[in-house]
Structures are given as C-alpha cells and as structure tokens.
Write a protein that holds these residues in place. Structure first.
Motif, mmCIF file in Angstrom:
data_model
loop_
_atom_site.group_PDB
_atom_site.id
_atom_site.type_symbol
_atom_site.label_atom_id
_atom_site.label_comp_id
_atom_site.label_asym_id
_atom_site.label_seq_id
_atom_site.Cartn_x
_atom_site.Cartn_y
_atom_site.Cartn_z
ATOM 1 N N THR A 1 0.844 -1.198 0.000
ATOM 2 C CA THR A 1 0.000 0.000 0.000
ATOM 3 C C THR A 1 0.877 1.245 0.000
ATOM 4 N N PRO A 2 0.737 2.141 -0.963
ATOM 5 C CA PRO A 2 1.563 3.355 -1.005
ATOM 6 C C PRO A 2 1.387 4.190 0.267
ATOM 7 N N ALA A 3 2.433 4.844 0.693
ATOM 8 C CA ALA A 3 2.401 5.631 1.925
ATOM 9 C C ALA A 3 1.323 6.716 1.899
ATOM 10 N N PRO A 4 1.157 7.458 0.779
ATOM 11 C CA PRO A 4 0.096 8.482 0.773
ATOM 12 C C PRO A 4 -1.298 7.887 0.979
ATOM 13 N N LEU A 5 -1.581 6.740 0.362
ATOM 14 C CA LEU A 5 -2.875 6.090 0.546
ATOM 15 C C LEU A 5 -3.016 5.606 1.984
ATOM 16 N N ARG A 6 -1.937 5.066 2.547
ATOM 17 C CA ARG A 6 -1.974 4.606 3.940
ATOM 18 C C ARG A 6 -2.362 5.750 4.873
ATOM 19 N N GLU A 7 -1.786 6.929 4.623
ATOM 20 C CA GLU A 7 -2.085 8.097 5.470
ATOM 21 C C GLU A 7 -3.542 8.514 5.340
ATOM 22 N N ARG A 8 -4.075 8.483 4.109
ATOM 23 C CA ARG A 8 -5.466 8.884 3.889
ATOM 24 C C ARG A 8 -6.437 7.903 4.538
ATOM 25 N N LEU A 9 -6.117 6.624 4.457
ATOM 26 C CA LEU A 9 -6.989 5.624 5.066
ATOM 27 C C LEU A 9 -6.992 5.747 6.591
ATOM 28 N N ALA A 10 -5.834 6.036 7.153
ATOM 29 C CA ALA A 10 -5.771 6.233 8.604
ATOM 30 C C ALA A 10 -6.586 7.461 9.010
ATOM 31 N N LEU A 11 -6.514 8.517 8.198
ATOM 32 C CA LEU A 11 -7.311 9.716 8.463
ATOM 33 C C LEU A 11 -8.802 9.394 8.343
ATOM 34 N N GLY B 1 -21.173 -5.799 4.165
ATOM 35 C CA GLY B 1 -19.921 -5.062 4.300
ATOM 36 C C GLY B 1 -20.085 -3.558 4.285
ATOM 37 N N GLY B 2 -21.283 -3.082 3.933
ATOM 38 C CA GLY B 2 -21.547 -1.650 3.990
ATOM 39 C C GLY B 2 -20.933 -0.878 2.843
ATOM 40 N N ASP B 3 -21.231 0.412 2.808
ATOM 41 C CA ASP B 3 -20.679 1.291 1.778
ATOM 42 C C ASP B 3 -19.189 1.486 2.032
ATOM 43 N N PRO B 4 -18.347 1.291 1.029
ATOM 44 C CA PRO B 4 -16.903 1.431 1.248
ATOM 45 C C PRO B 4 -16.382 2.844 0.978
ATOM 46 N N LEU B 5 -15.249 3.138 1.540
ATOM 47 C CA LEU B 5 -14.471 4.288 1.106
ATOM 48 C C LEU B 5 -14.015 4.011 -0.326
ATOM 49 N N LEU B 6 -13.887 5.066 -1.125
ATOM 50 C CA LEU B 6 -13.577 4.858 -2.537
ATOM 51 C C LEU B 6 -12.391 5.708 -2.988
ATOM 52 N N SER B 7 -11.712 5.220 -4.003
ATOM 53 C CA SER B 7 -10.585 5.960 -4.582
ATOM 54 C C SER B 7 -11.043 7.270 -5.195
ATOM 55 N N THR B 8 -12.340 7.396 -5.490
ATOM 56 C CA THR B 8 -12.870 8.597 -6.124
ATOM 57 C C THR B 8 -12.903 9.797 -5.183
ATOM 58 N N PHE B 9 -12.747 9.564 -3.868
ATOM 59 C CA PHE B 9 -12.731 10.707 -2.949
ATOM 60 C C PHE B 9 -11.718 10.589 -1.816
ATOM 61 N N ILE B 10 -10.991 9.482 -1.715
ATOM 62 C CA ILE B 10 -10.107 9.271 -0.570
ATOM 63 C C ILE B 10 -8.986 10.308 -0.503
ATOM 64 N N TYR C 1 -9.278 13.483 -1.278
ATOM 65 C CA TYR C 1 -9.795 14.838 -1.046
ATOM 66 C C TYR C 1 -9.046 15.494 0.116
ATOM 67 N N PRO C 2 -8.950 16.823 0.133
ATOM 68 C CA PRO C 2 -8.398 17.501 1.319
ATOM 69 C C PRO C 2 -9.156 17.080 2.578
ATOM 70 N N GLU C 3 -8.514 17.206 3.700
ATOM 71 C CA GLU C 3 -9.056 16.659 4.949
ATOM 72 C C GLU C 3 -10.500 17.070 5.216
ATOM 73 N N GLY C 4 -10.796 18.359 5.122
ATOM 74 C CA GLY C 4 -12.147 18.825 5.395
ATOM 75 C C GLY C 4 -13.152 18.261 4.426
ATOM 76 N N GLU C 5 -12.758 18.138 3.140
ATOM 77 C CA GLU C 5 -13.666 17.596 2.132
ATOM 78 C C GLU C 5 -13.891 16.099 2.324
ATOM 79 N N LEU C 6 -12.868 15.390 2.758
ATOM 80 C CA LEU C 6 -13.018 13.964 3.042
ATOM 81 C C LEU C 6 -13.998 13.750 4.199
ATOM 82 N N ALA C 7 -13.841 14.547 5.245
ATOM 83 C CA ALA C 7 -14.766 14.446 6.383
ATOM 84 C C ALA C 7 -16.182 14.792 5.945
ATOM 85 N N ARG C 8 -16.309 15.806 5.143
ATOM 86 C CA ARG C 8 -17.619 16.235 4.651
ATOM 87 C C ARG C 8 -18.317 15.106 3.896
ATOM 88 N N MET C 9 -17.572 14.395 3.060
ATOM 89 C CA MET C 9 -18.145 13.308 2.276
ATOM 90 C C MET C 9 -18.655 12.185 3.171
#
Length: 370
Positions: free
Chosen positions: A40-50, A150-159, A161-169
C-alpha cells in the motif's frame, strides 16, 4: 423479476445497476488489510488512517450510525463511482423524476458507465426536448441496506480529497442512513448537506491542524460565494418561468429573457473569478459547470442547497444536540409533504431573518468603528 416485467430498457438499467454495485463491493477490502499490506503506497496509507479517525468521530461526536459502512476501501480505477443524469424542461427548474425500488422517486438516474449516461441524456434531449446535465458522483449511499454485506466502502474517487472535504463526504453519506424520505430528493440531500457542514465545522475545530482549517476555509469561501451566485440565478429563472401562463412570455420572448438571465450569470461568474484572482487565490474549478449550466444543473443543485439553512436553524433550535436534532428531523420526515415543506419554509424564513439581522448589526458596528 419486476424489472423484467416493465420492458427491456428498464431491465437493462437495473442489470447495469446490480452488476456495477456488485463489482464495487467486490473491489473493497477492509481498511486494516490495506494498512497492513506493505504494497500500500504511503500516501494512501495516510489517507486511510485519516478516514478511520473521521469515521470514529462521526460515531462518537455526531452520533451517526456505528455500523459496517466506511470500514473498507475500494480502488475503482475511474474518476467517479457513478454518473448521474438529471433532466428538466426548457421552461422549468422542476426535475424529471424516476422511481426505484426501496428509495422511491428521485430527480436523477445513475449509471456506472459514463458513455451509457451520455447516451441516456442524449435520448432525453432528442425524444423529450429536455435539458440535461450529466455529472460524476464520487460516492453514493445504499441507506444502510447493504451493511450486512460489508456496507458502503471508502472509494478511490474521494479518498484523496483535502481533509475537510473527506470528512464532509463521510458525514454526508452516513446522514442518509439516519433519515431518508421516499420521493423527496430535496429533503434528503439538504438534510445530509446540513449534517456535513455542521459536522465538518466541529471536526476542523477539534481535530484538524491550522493548515487543514485554512485550506478548508479558503475552498469553502469560494464554494459559498458560487452557491450564492447560483441561488441568485435560480431565483431569476424562477421569476421568468412563473410567467409561463402569460402569452407575452411564450416562445421566443421567454427564451430571450431566459438567455439574458444566463448571460448575467456568466458575467457575474467572470467577476467572481476576477475577484478570486485579485485576492491571490485564482480558481477555475467551476468553469465546466458554468459552461454547461441549464435548468437541469440548477435544478439538482437546488436539491442539495434549498433547505440547508432550515435544517441548520433546526439544529440550533435543538441546542446543538445531535440526537435531539435527528429526532426532530425524523418527526418532520413523518409529516405529509405539504406540512413538511411548510415547516421547512418557516425555518428557512427564520434563518434568513436572523442572518439579515446579524449582517445589520455587523455593518452597524463597522460604521461605528469608522
């Protein structure tokens, strides 16, 4: 089976919907697996943790559902989860609606393939004379119906996004699992938009750093300015269309008046962009929307915006208490449509009056200081 009984085109639509969603679900893996995977690339890892922290905040602080949704992640390898088609007549902002099992009627029709969405929109223009708008949607809600799977997943189409926009989604989509009213797109989207705005304000104040707050403030200021511009234009278009019964506004005369409104809209947008550039924050993210603007795009935006101040005012009336707010919204959702709209209209009027009084006081203080 029900789809098959209503004609080939309907059956084909539900088939693509079923296959598209199953493919999306199949692509999802638990966030913990992505975080543990060395590939898993480091930037994606950071976004998923966020995203995991945002999801926990949604439960603990906003009292949103604690369920399977948004604990998995899927890379879709495309720029949108689905493409939505909206349509409206040439002389009205009222959206054409389509009715579906479970969710009822809505002012949009979704496709997992962009070209299929474009073809459907072209047919609406050609056969029904409607204005259409096709736009990519980064996420959608299954209203909690798929949590067993399994519910609605997080998606590459918005993961990313800037922090505030990710939270908003995340806050927006989870809100649909709290309250959803059949056949009332405006109520549903305005409620979820109010939750996202109120929720992200709290997230930024309590959990984000100064840079994330500044980035969100700059972007949100532009968004609010653009929404105010589109609201003004919607009101002007509504005034034109309200005269549909007047013979003087039939045909070319009405079209000319509408054209003038749209021309003013684009001129005001150019002025808005010039102001942003002069302030040192040039932005052209709304160019495509403005170039394609028509009754369909204004109509779907109204669904997301129209009742938002009313819901925000209701939140304040409930003392900023999330469970009480949700209970009040659920009670409102249980009322017949006319009573529900009347209550929201009263809340909207109260909100606008309060905003006007606040602006008056601010201006008075400014004058006194001068």
């Amino acid at each position: 089976m029900a789809a098959g009984l209503t004609g080939c085109s309907t059956a084909a639509y539900y088939w693509q919907s079923t296959i598209g969603h199953l493919n999306l679900m199949a692509a999802a893996r638990p966030v913990d697996d992505w975080l543990a995977d060395p590939a898993t690339p480091a930037p994606l890892r950071e976004r998923l943790a966020l995203a995991r922290r945002i999801r926990a905040f949604a439960v603990s602080e906003l009292h949103e559902p604690d369920n399977a949704s948004y604990h998995r992640y899927a890379d879709l390898h495309r720029r949108a989860a689905v493409w939505s088609v909206t349509a409206a007549p040439a002389d009205s902002l009222k959206l054409k609606t389509w009715c579906y099992p479970v969710i009822g009627c809505a002012g949009y029709r979704g496709y997992y393939d962009e070209q299929a969405a474009d073809r459907f929109a072209a047919g609406l223009r050609r056969e029904d004379g409607l204005e259409t708008y096709v736009y990519g949607v980064p996420a959608y809600s299954t209203l909690g119906w798929m949590n067993w799977a399994g519910g609605d997943p997080l998606l590459s189409t918005f993961i990313r996004y800037p922090e505030g926009e990710l939270a908003r989604m995340v806050f927006h989509e989870l809100a649909h699992q709290i309250v959803y009213v059949k056949d009332d797109t405006q109520f549903n989207e305005s409620f979820a938009t109010a939750v996202e705005r109120l929720g992200v304000a709290r997230w930024l104040a309590e959990k984000a750093d100064a840079r994330a707050r500044a980035d969100y403030a700059a972007f949100d200021a532009r968004r609010r300015a653009f929404r105010q511009l589109t609201l003004q234009t919607r009101r002007e278009l509504e005034a034109v269309y309200e005269g549909n019964q007047a013979p003087a506004l039939y045909g070319r005369a009405q079209a000319a008046t509408k054209s003038e409104v749209m021309q003013r809209f684009r001129e005001r947008y150019d002025q808005l962009k010039a102001r942003w550039a002069a302030e040192g924050t040039p932005f052209n993210g709304y160019d495509r929307w403005v170039a394609q603007a028509n009754n369909a795009s204004f109509g779907i935006q109204a669904a997301y915006d129209e009742w938002v101040p009313a819901f925000e005012d209701l939140f304040r009336q409930e003392g900023g208490n999330w469970p009480r707010f949700y209970a009040a919204v659920k009670a409102l959702a249980g009322q017949p449509r006319p009573e529900r709209d009347a209550r929201l209209g009263a809340l909207l009027a109260a909100s606008q009056q309060s905003e006007g009084e606040s602006l008056h006081v601010t201006q008075k203080d400014t004058n006194e200081r001068r």
